[in-house]
Design an enzyme around this catalytic site. Structure first.
Site, PDB file in Angstrom:
ATOM      1  N   HIS A  90       0.816  -1.214   0.000  1.00 41.78           N
ATOM      2  CA  HIS A  90       0.000   0.000   0.000  1.00 41.78           C
ATOM      3  C   HIS A  90       0.850   1.265   0.000  1.00 41.78           C
ATOM      4  O   HIS A  90       0.312   2.373  -0.129  1.00 41.78           O
ATOM      5  CB  HIS A  90      -0.965   0.002   1.197  1.00 41.78           C
ATOM      6  CG  HIS A  90      -0.316   0.204   2.531  1.00 41.78           C
ATOM      7  ND1 HIS A  90       0.008  -0.839   3.375  1.00 41.78           N
ATOM      8  CD2 HIS A  90       0.066   1.335   3.182  1.00 41.78           C
ATOM      9  CE1 HIS A  90       0.540  -0.358   4.482  1.00 41.78           C
ATOM     10  NE2 HIS A  90       0.592   0.958   4.390  1.00 41.78           N
ATOM     11  N   ASP A 126      -0.483  -7.433   0.753  1.00 46.16           N
ATOM     12  CA  ASP A 126       0.101  -6.132   1.083  1.00 46.16           C
ATOM     13  C   ASP A 126       1.617  -6.265   1.096  1.00 46.16           C
ATOM     14  O   ASP A 126       2.259  -6.238   2.142  1.00 46.16           O
ATOM     15  CB  ASP A 126      -0.408  -5.610   2.425  1.00 46.16           C
ATOM     16  CG  ASP A 126      -0.063  -4.124   2.637  1.00 46.16           C
ATOM     17  OD1 ASP A 126       0.451  -3.510   1.676  1.00 46.16           O
ATOM     18  OD2 ASP A 126      -0.315  -3.600   3.729  1.00 46.16           O
ATOM     19  N   SER A 154       2.067  -4.145   7.908  1.00 45.99           N
ATOM     20  CA  SER A 154       0.963  -3.759   7.035  1.00 45.99           C
ATOM     21  C   SER A 154       0.097  -2.692   7.694  1.00 45.99           C
ATOM     22  O   SER A 154      -0.007  -1.573   7.202  1.00 45.99           O
ATOM     23  CB  SER A 154       0.115  -4.983   6.693  1.00 45.99           C
ATOM     24  OG  SER A 154      -1.050  -4.606   5.970  1.00 45.99           O
TER      25      SER A 154
END
Length: 386
Positions: A230, A258, A355
């Site tokens: 991300h 992710d 994450s």
């Protein structure tokens, strides 16, 4: 590379340590049965961090590190011994031993073989394969925002669905829970807050930057470093702590996964180190043996630096506002915006990249990471080890 301030220059991937040389590598193909190093570093700083974050005395912290190393080494052996009767495993902090769940229909010889590895045996109703299948069915359900995550809990011998406390009465949450309960052995628990990712706007420190987002470097691989997906899409450029060009996102996946990897060039190079931020000495990375549920684990990130906790769950699906992310590991380690992508490490073994989570490092919370071996295998990368 034009780096002078070595100690606080970000994580190991971008440190210049000319007096250190890489003595070996670990490839993705070699991570099925990774070996833990023979000597476990137990520096005063690491012991202090464990005392602070886990409430342990120095003596108990040393004993726990030794016991966790043993459990980490036993896990693949015990799983092999259990075969199809394997119901999962975890580290019991009280007994300081690995516990292995074995199904009720297991042959006596199988139980004896598991015990012979040194593990404690617990009899359960459902195998790990059954629990994984139940979780896979839940993964196919559309999840509302009031459902935080779900994971296989080997100690509970069930799939745990976590619901945000103030959203549990919502109709869409109740429908999801009802459908989840019909998929197999499922239990429902409540959590304080919904998860979020830990990227941040541009601020000072020792991060890496892509656009106006600040994140943290995870682990060195040959040719670059791995981090959170991300934090940037494929093709995005990356700047280092000093504003100079570092490299480019060569692969990135978020949501669903992710993780990402960034190529390194322009005079930057990689070394197998995780930054200790002055709390502990910088950590050499020697492999990627997977730590069991229940073991202690520490995280390094560019916002909150070095913090420790325990592994709470594996293979958890996390329902962010941007979409669900699968196969995550949950921990009790705190984190804050800007820590995304940073290193989770157990002893000298790489575990994964940060994450997201909920809470902060003032009041506490929970954090998830994407396991490192999955990332190496996905992109065909080789972990840079000492």
């Amino acid at each position: 590379m034009r780096r002078i301030r070595l100690k606080y220059a970000g994580l190991a991937v971008l440190l210049v340590l000319g007096s250190w040389t890489a003595g070996g590598t670990t490839s993705a193909a070699a991570t099925d049965s990774p070996t833990v190093s023979d000597t476990e570093p137990a520096s005063p700083g690491l012991l202090q961090a464990m005392q602070r974050d886990l409430g342990l005395s120095e003596q108990r912290a040393k004993a726990r590190l030794a016991a966790e190393r043993t459990a980490m080494d036993l896990t693949p052996k015990a799983r092999k011994a259990a075969g199809s009767a394997y119901g999962g495993s975890w580290f019991d902090a009280e007994s300081e031993r690995l516990t292995v769940a074995v199904t009720q229909d297991a042959a006596p010889a199988t139980v004896r073989e598991v015990r012979a590895t040194g593990a404690t045996v617990r009899t359960v109703a459902h195998s790990a394969r059954e629990l994984d299948a139940t979780k896979a069915r839940i993964d196919r359900l559309p999840a509302p925002a009031g459902v935080s995550s779900w994971h296989v809990d080997p100690a509970a011998n069930a799939v745990v669905v976590n619901v945000v406390r103030d959203r549990r009465a919502d109709n869409d949450v109740r429908r999801f829970v009802s459908r989840a309960l019909a998929t197999g052995p499922v239990t429902v628990e409540t959590v304080s807050a919904a998860p979020r990712t830990f990227a941040a706007g541009t601020v000072g420190g020792d991060p890496y930057y892509t656009g106006n987002v600040r994140c943290s470097i995870g682990f060195s691989v040959h040719g670059g470093f791995i981090t959170a997906g991300h934090c940037g899409g494929q093709g995005a450029g990356v700047r280092g702590w000093d504003g100079t060009y570092v490299g480019t996102f060569q692969g990135s996946s978020f949501p669903d996964n992710d993780y990402a990897w960034v190529s390194v060039g322009s005079g930057w190079w990689t070394v197998p180190v995780v930054l200790g931020w002055g709390t502990v000495p910088d950590r050499l990375v020697r492999g990627s043996a997977e730590a069991p549920v229940g073991t202690s684990i520490c995280r390094s990130g560019s916002t909150t630096h070095w913090h420790c906790g325990t592994v709470l769950a594996k293979n958890e699906t996390v329902n962010y506002s941007q979409g669900a992310v699968h196969q995550m590991t949950k921990t009790s380690v705190c984190a804050e915006p800007g820590d995304s992508g940073g290193s989770f490490i157990s002893g000298d073994q790489a575990q994964g990249v940060t994450s997201g989570g909920w809470g902060n490092c003032s009041g506490g919370g929970e954090t998830w990471f994407q396991p490192v071996n999955e990332i190496l295998g996905r992109y065909g990368l080789t972990l840079h080890t000492a």
